[in-house]
Design a protein around this motif. Sequence first.
Motif, PDB file in Angstrom:
ATOM      1  N   LEU A 121      -9.128  19.906 -47.384  1.00  0.00           N
ATOM      2  CA  LEU A 121      -9.082  20.197 -45.952  1.00  0.00           C
ATOM      3  C   LEU A 121      -8.535  21.605 -45.706  1.00  0.00           C
ATOM      4  N   ALA A 122      -7.476  21.958 -46.431  1.00  0.00           N
ATOM      5  CA  ALA A 122      -6.904  23.299 -46.266  1.00  0.00           C
ATOM      6  C   ALA A 122      -7.929  24.377 -46.623  1.00  0.00           C
ATOM      7  N   ASN A 123      -8.681  24.151 -47.697  1.00  0.00           N
ATOM      8  CA  ASN A 123      -9.713  25.121 -48.090  1.00  0.00           C
ATOM      9  C   ASN A 123     -10.858  25.166 -47.087  1.00  0.00           C
ATOM     10  N   ALA A 124     -11.211  24.003 -46.535  1.00  0.00           N
ATOM     11  CA  ALA A 124     -12.295  23.959 -45.552  1.00  0.00           C
ATOM     12  C   ALA A 124     -11.939  24.786 -44.322  1.00  0.00           C
ATOM     13  N   VAL A 125     -10.721  24.668 -43.839  1.00  0.00           N
ATOM     14  CA  VAL A 125     -10.301  25.409 -42.649  1.00  0.00           C
ATOM     15  C   VAL A 125     -10.203  26.903 -42.956  1.00  0.00           C
ATOM     16  N   GLN A 126      -9.713  27.234 -44.165  1.00  0.00           N
ATOM     17  CA  GLN A 126      -9.584  28.642 -44.534  1.00  0.00           C
ATOM     18  C   GLN A 126     -10.942  29.316 -44.742  1.00  0.00           C
ATOM     19  N   ASP A 127     -11.995  28.522 -44.958  1.00  0.00           N
ATOM     20  CA  ASP A 127     -13.337  29.073 -45.122  1.00  0.00           C
ATOM     21  C   ASP A 127     -13.936  29.560 -43.804  1.00  0.00           C
ATOM     22  N   LYS A 128     -13.384  29.076 -42.693  1.00  0.00           N
ATOM     23  CA  LYS A 128     -13.954  29.434 -41.395  1.00  0.00           C
ATOM     24  C   LYS A 128     -13.637  30.889 -41.081  1.00  0.00           C
ATOM     25  N   GLU A 129     -14.635  31.622 -40.602  1.00  0.00           N
ATOM     26  CA  GLU A 129     -14.497  33.073 -40.409  1.00  0.00           C
ATOM     27  C   GLU A 129     -13.404  33.439 -39.406  1.00  0.00           C
ATOM     28  N   ASP A 130     -13.308  32.664 -38.328  1.00  0.00           N
ATOM     29  CA  ASP A 130     -12.296  32.973 -37.309  1.00  0.00           C
ATOM     30  C   ASP A 130     -11.068  32.079 -37.475  1.00  0.00           C
ATOM     31  N   ARG A 131     -10.679  31.888 -38.739  1.00  0.00           N
ATOM     32  CA  ARG A 131      -9.605  30.940 -39.036  1.00  0.00           C
ATOM     33  C   ARG A 131      -8.267  31.351 -38.412  1.00  0.00           C
ATOM     34  N   SER A 132      -8.053  32.645 -38.158  1.00  0.00           N
ATOM     35  CA  SER A 132      -6.774  33.063 -37.576  1.00  0.00           C
ATOM     36  C   SER A 132      -6.578  32.416 -36.211  1.00  0.00           C
ATOM     37  N   ILE A 133      -7.672  32.299 -35.452  1.00  0.00           N
ATOM     38  CA  ILE A 133      -7.594  31.636 -34.146  1.00  0.00           C
ATOM     39  C   ILE A 133      -7.265  30.163 -34.337  1.00  0.00           C
ATOM     40  N   ILE A 134      -7.911  29.540 -35.326  1.00  0.00           N
ATOM     41  CA  ILE A 134      -7.674  28.118 -35.584  1.00  0.00           C
ATOM     42  C   ILE A 134      -6.211  27.878 -35.912  1.00  0.00           C
ATOM     43  N   PHE A 135      -5.637  28.722 -36.763  1.00  0.00           N
ATOM     44  CA  PHE A 135      -4.249  28.513 -37.154  1.00  0.00           C
ATOM     45  C   PHE A 135      -3.302  28.740 -35.978  1.00  0.00           C
ATOM     46  N   ASP A 136      -3.664  29.653 -35.079  1.00  0.00           N
ATOM     47  CA  ASP A 136      -2.853  29.844 -33.866  1.00  0.00           C
ATOM     48  C   ASP A 136      -2.857  28.579 -33.012  1.00  0.00           C
ATOM     49  N   LEU A 137      -3.969  27.850 -33.055  1.00  0.00           N
ATOM     50  CA  LEU A 137      -4.109  26.649 -32.230  1.00  0.00           C
ATOM     51  C   LEU A 137      -3.618  25.387 -32.931  1.00  0.00           C
ATOM     52  N   ALA A 138      -3.307  25.494 -34.215  1.00  0.00           N
ATOM     53  CA  ALA A 138      -2.946  24.306 -35.002  1.00  0.00           C
ATOM     54  C   ALA A 138      -1.732  23.604 -34.401  1.00  0.00           C
ATOM     55  N   SER A 139      -1.873  22.289 -34.226  1.00  0.00           N
ATOM     56  CA  SER A 139      -0.798  21.490 -33.636  1.00  0.00           C
ATOM     57  C   SER A 139      -0.202  20.567 -34.691  1.00  0.00           C
ATOM     58  N   GLY A 140       0.650  19.678 -34.235  1.00  0.00           N
ATOM     59  CA  GLY A 140       1.337  18.771 -35.151  1.00  0.00           C
ATOM     60  C   GLY A 140       0.397  17.903 -35.961  1.00  0.00           C
ATOM     61  N   GLY A 141      -0.709  17.479 -35.353  1.00  0.00           N
ATOM     62  CA  GLY A 141      -1.654  16.619 -36.064  1.00  0.00           C
ATOM     63  C   GLY A 141      -2.236  17.304 -37.286  1.00  0.00           C
ATOM     64  N   PHE A 142      -2.678  18.556 -37.086  1.00  0.00           N
ATOM     65  CA  PHE A 142      -3.243  19.290 -38.216  1.00  0.00           C
ATOM     66  C   PHE A 142      -2.176  19.569 -39.257  1.00  0.00           C
ATOM     67  N   ARG A 143      -1.016  19.980 -38.810  1.00  0.00           N
ATOM     68  CA  ARG A 143       0.038  20.350 -39.749  1.00  0.00           C
ATOM     69  C   ARG A 143       0.476  19.155 -40.595  1.00  0.00           C
ATOM     70  N   SER A 144       0.581  17.991 -39.988  1.00  0.00           N
ATOM     71  CA  SER A 144       0.995  16.815 -40.756  1.00  0.00           C
ATOM     72  C   SER A 144      -0.098  16.370 -41.717  1.00  0.00           C
ATOM     73  N   THR A 145      -1.369  16.543 -41.310  1.00  0.00           N
ATOM     74  CA  THR A 145      -2.483  16.138 -42.171  1.00  0.00           C
ATOM     75  C   THR A 145      -2.600  17.029 -43.391  1.00  0.00           C
ATOM     76  N   VAL A 146      -2.387  18.326 -43.195  1.00  0.00           N
ATOM     77  CA  VAL A 146      -2.598  19.283 -44.276  1.00  0.00           C
ATOM     78  C   VAL A 146      -1.300  19.593 -45.043  1.00  0.00           C
ATOM     79  N   ARG A 147      -0.203  18.969 -44.642  1.00  0.00           N
ATOM     80  CA  ARG A 147       1.107  19.247 -45.232  1.00  0.00           C
ATOM     81  C   ARG A 147       1.097  19.147 -46.749  1.00  0.00           C
ATOM     82  N   LEU A 148       0.397  18.159 -47.286  1.00  0.00           N
ATOM     83  CA  LEU A 148       0.413  17.927 -48.737  1.00  0.00           C
ATOM     84  C   LEU A 148      -0.242  19.069 -49.513  1.00  0.00           C
ATOM     85  N   ALA A 149      -1.051  19.872 -48.836  1.00  0.00           N
ATOM     86  CA  ALA A 149      -1.700  21.004 -49.516  1.00  0.00           C
ATOM     87  C   ALA A 149      -0.696  22.075 -49.910  1.00  0.00           C
ATOM     88  N   LYS A 150       0.538  21.973 -49.415  1.00  0.00           N
ATOM     89  CA  LYS A 150       1.585  22.909 -49.823  1.00  0.00           C
ATOM     90  C   LYS A 150       2.226  22.510 -51.149  1.00  0.00           C
TER      91      LYS A 150
END
Length: 297
Positions: A192-221
Amino acid sequence: MNVTVIGLGLIGGSMAKDLRKSGFATAVTGVDSNRAHGEKAEKLGLVDQVLPLDAAVEKADLVIMAIPVDKIKSLLPQVLDLVSDRTTVTDMGSTKKELCDGVENHPKRRNYVPAHPMSGTENSGPEAALEGLFTNKIAIICDHEKSGPQHLALIEKMFQSMGMDIAYMSADEQDHSTAFISHLPHAAAYALANAVQDKEDRSIIFDLASGGFRSTVRLAKSAPSMWGPIFQQNKGYVVESLEVYIKHLVDFKESIQHDEKRMYELMNKANNIRSILGGENPSLIKNEEKIVKFYTK
């Protein structure tokens, strides 16, 4: 009780904290190939001293191996060679079959109790150690019939001193079960972390990332140095779990594309996980009663 902990990161450091607090350990010696980690563990008071492997193992009543599973596989025979007949050796690795197979015929196999505490975080290093990390969690002991009764009893007492329940299963059963409940979530998080990072405008996505995304992708750390060997040692069952997961992803994707009714059916079915994890499912309660009565002391 003189306890030697090999690997002074999240798991080893947290165990050192809890075993000292409970009074189970009267002295804790550390071993770590990373000198900075060893020095930090001493400074934080996780261990009384850090020694080379030979010296640390020689004086131990109990040796706990809390290092990546590839390192356990290579070091475990050496540790068993070094310990006295009275010393108990255990490991906290997330895979078990390869580790057990590797020492199946070792003369001190009965000194070894393979174990896996079902607890952790995505953080690593001595600073990540947490008091109470294992409280009310389950510890798995594998192939207990191959361990000497005095060694098995000591590890049972160790886990109970940390407030853990104990389940007993074969090494193969452990690997199969954890492939779905532990290894698959980590693999999915990496993807999931790689899929989101593949998106061209990912900087906007990360600015919008909320608790749901952060908790889902937490294990990728989580550290690849720990999880890569787990995926490789449990390759067969991890691939099986991923194939099941991919099948459900495809099914859900197709329902969104072509069958709205089916989409809601799948979501409602998934919602059942709430009652299962909350202990409201009668079949699960029955299973839990069986675990408490049959698997634990």
